[in-house]
Design a protein around this motif. Sequence first.
Motif, short mmCIF file in Angstrom:
data_model
loop_
_atom_site.label_atom_id
_atom_site.label_comp_id
_atom_site.label_asym_id
_atom_site.label_seq_id
_atom_site.Cartn_x
_atom_site.Cartn_y
_atom_site.Cartn_z
N GLU A 32 19.71 -31.27 -52.52
CA GLU A 32 20.64 -31.75 -51.51
C GLU A 32 19.84 -32.01 -50.23
O GLU A 32 18.63 -31.97 -50.20
N GLU A 38 16.90 -29.19 -45.61
CA GLU A 38 18.32 -28.85 -45.68
C GLU A 38 18.60 -27.77 -44.65
O GLU A 38 17.80 -26.85 -44.46
N THR A 58 27.04 -32.37 -44.38
CA THR A 58 27.43 -33.39 -45.35
C THR A 58 28.94 -33.55 -45.47
O THR A 58 29.41 -34.54 -46.01
N ARG A 110 31.98 -31.24 -50.56
CA ARG A 110 30.95 -30.35 -51.08
C ARG A 110 31.34 -28.89 -50.85
O ARG A 110 30.99 -28.02 -51.63
#
Length: 728
Positions: free
Chosen positions: A88, A138, A452, A558
């Motif tokens: 991710e 991330e 996200t 998510r």
Amino acid sequence: MAERYKIYDKLGSGGVGAVFRAYDNELKRWVAIKRLMSANDATGDQNLATELRREADALASLRNPNIVTIFDVASDAEGLFMVMELLEGEDLADVVGRGPLHYDDFKELASQSLEGLLAAHQRHILHRDIKPENIKVERLPGGRMQSKIIDFGLARAGMRARKQTEDQEGTVMGSIFYMAPEQLTRAPVDVRTDLYSLGCVFYEALSGRKAFDGETLNEVIDKHINHDIIPLNLVAPHVPPWLGAWVLRLMALNPEDRPTGAQQAIEEFRAWEKMSAAPPMMPWMPPGYGQQPGSYTQSLYPGSATTSTIPIQPGYYQQPAEAYAQPVLEVIPDAEPIIEMAAQTTPMARTSPPASRTTASRRTGSVTKTPSVRLHSSASVHEEEKKGPNVKLIAAIGVAAVLLLAGVWFLFSGKNDPESGGAASSGLLGSSGPAEVTYQLPQDRLFPPADTDICLHLVAGVGGTGKDGRLATPDSDVLEWHDISPLANDNLMRAYNKSSSHAPKRTFWPTPKDGIIGAKPNRTVLDFRPREGRPIAMSLSDAASEKEKFPFGSPAPRGMPGMTLGVVFQADGTRLPMRLLTLTGDGGAAVILKLDKTKKLVAEFRSGGSTVSITSRDVDCTLPCTAILTWSSDGIAELRARDAPGKLYRATAKIKAPTAPLSKLQFGKVVGSKQDNAPTYEQFSGFLAEAIMYSSLIKVDQVQLLETKTLRDYYIQGPPTKPSSTKK
């Protein structure tokens, strides 16, 4: 493969093969599958097939949190393939595109990248294509940045020294902006080659610009070979001399002047971090390194000068002066470097980010992706020196030949526009056309957690435009307020009736006279105080095409299904009561945030014909405040509010969750047939600094991080206190 893995879509491709997003039916997880070699190719070249299998097995043996994990290496009727973790986050190139890293993030990047390289080098594996696009980052829930090295497509296992990676045509492969001189001249490479490339990445992460750049490939090559580099302390004055010197040591022209390995680089960073002054001149430093461009007034990094003309940027790592040791340059004793064997492979296809992140990269001015370059050369540098021709000339001719054959154009990123919050433009070299203006979070801001799932993000200092479409300046009207979220497609708020009479003004948040509790200096807000009796209001212009991406939309977020909405504001105490915002959807559900006559916040949640209200206690909304509203899919609504003195209120209520997306947002309200006849209690009067909405219910620790580190710590100064009252 078909029995266990279901292939969904292609993420990228390279010379060795392609990378696909797939689902592991046995372990029930998403993975990335890289096709290394077809069955026909393996039959035609058994030696290459054997080498590829050996390299894949070596990569699969790596187990390090800072390297992409290889789960499996196998073969089927179509040939050899690898199964990897599906990452991710985003590329480091996208992160740097929003601005240089502050010290906390850079320290994480430096230590984690070096740890990853150290793990690979200990198994005699070089990467040889280190660049920002090959480092995935991330943001963890606690706010810490995690990085992982990907794309070991140019890696090669072995101990025998050979020249730089070549393919069957004898071309040199890599990314030109980050290639070490020995790669360009086809001299032997070792672990120090990876350190050079990583140093180029660090230079860009700290300054926002490439270490070796130019208008042509020949110019870039010349700068690498001649070590024509501008010291970091000149292009990024906030970077302390010790850190600039450490990065330059990684990028030394001669491999002998670089650390012997990643371990030595890590230990030198730890030792040099304690320095309070510039280290003495070393062989790898360019002339004039110690020259400082003017005076300084603010310390942003450990060891930086105490005076700087650049503005204070909260969030940078700082230490007290007494924490620094005497300026002693400590160089770790040399160790035998690991030498690596050359390969005949091409770069592994980079695992692409999700579609939502691709949109974010396009809209937030991310750094242009750098394609790999093939530089033709027929002999090593040592052989060329015997023959006489200039090495740089040979390399330049090779580049020109490749350009003529392949027609490759390289993208160069534009300069950030500070007035746009880092708006960037980019274009093809040699082409013309209008530059696209985009909007991004200012570089001095801590990026929000769980980014996200952000479906709407409005920042007063970013994306405000006036009547002529130009960026709004202080004391100018803001008719449109552009969204910078990664999920939606540039949703924007518009002033009521698209009129300047109802548009807020961009201004600086007034600071308290005592300077202790209130808004921090130089914080931009939108002024919603009515002018000439006319209310100020803005609403989301048209989210119809994007509404399913909003809270309670059909695509699963998510995170956990639900809603999180945060705002930073201050109400005008002379005009209470008022309505700050209204969020509605097609199904009749609504979230309304009001302020009553007693300076308290009132959150209303409406759904299925029912309404529940939560009223805060103690929190004074006429002071700078943060308010966070959440609504879970199982019907738990919550108000969390904190004012400048630090008083915190948190309470929950039970109400059925919405059945349709909440995609219609409005600040203030204008009602009736006339533009100026809205009831006073429906108008919002005050300052609005930021609004951020998630299409999910973020976790409790993420809510706390959003409330404190992301919002309150940036805008508000005041002593944090324990919750004064909490109602369950």
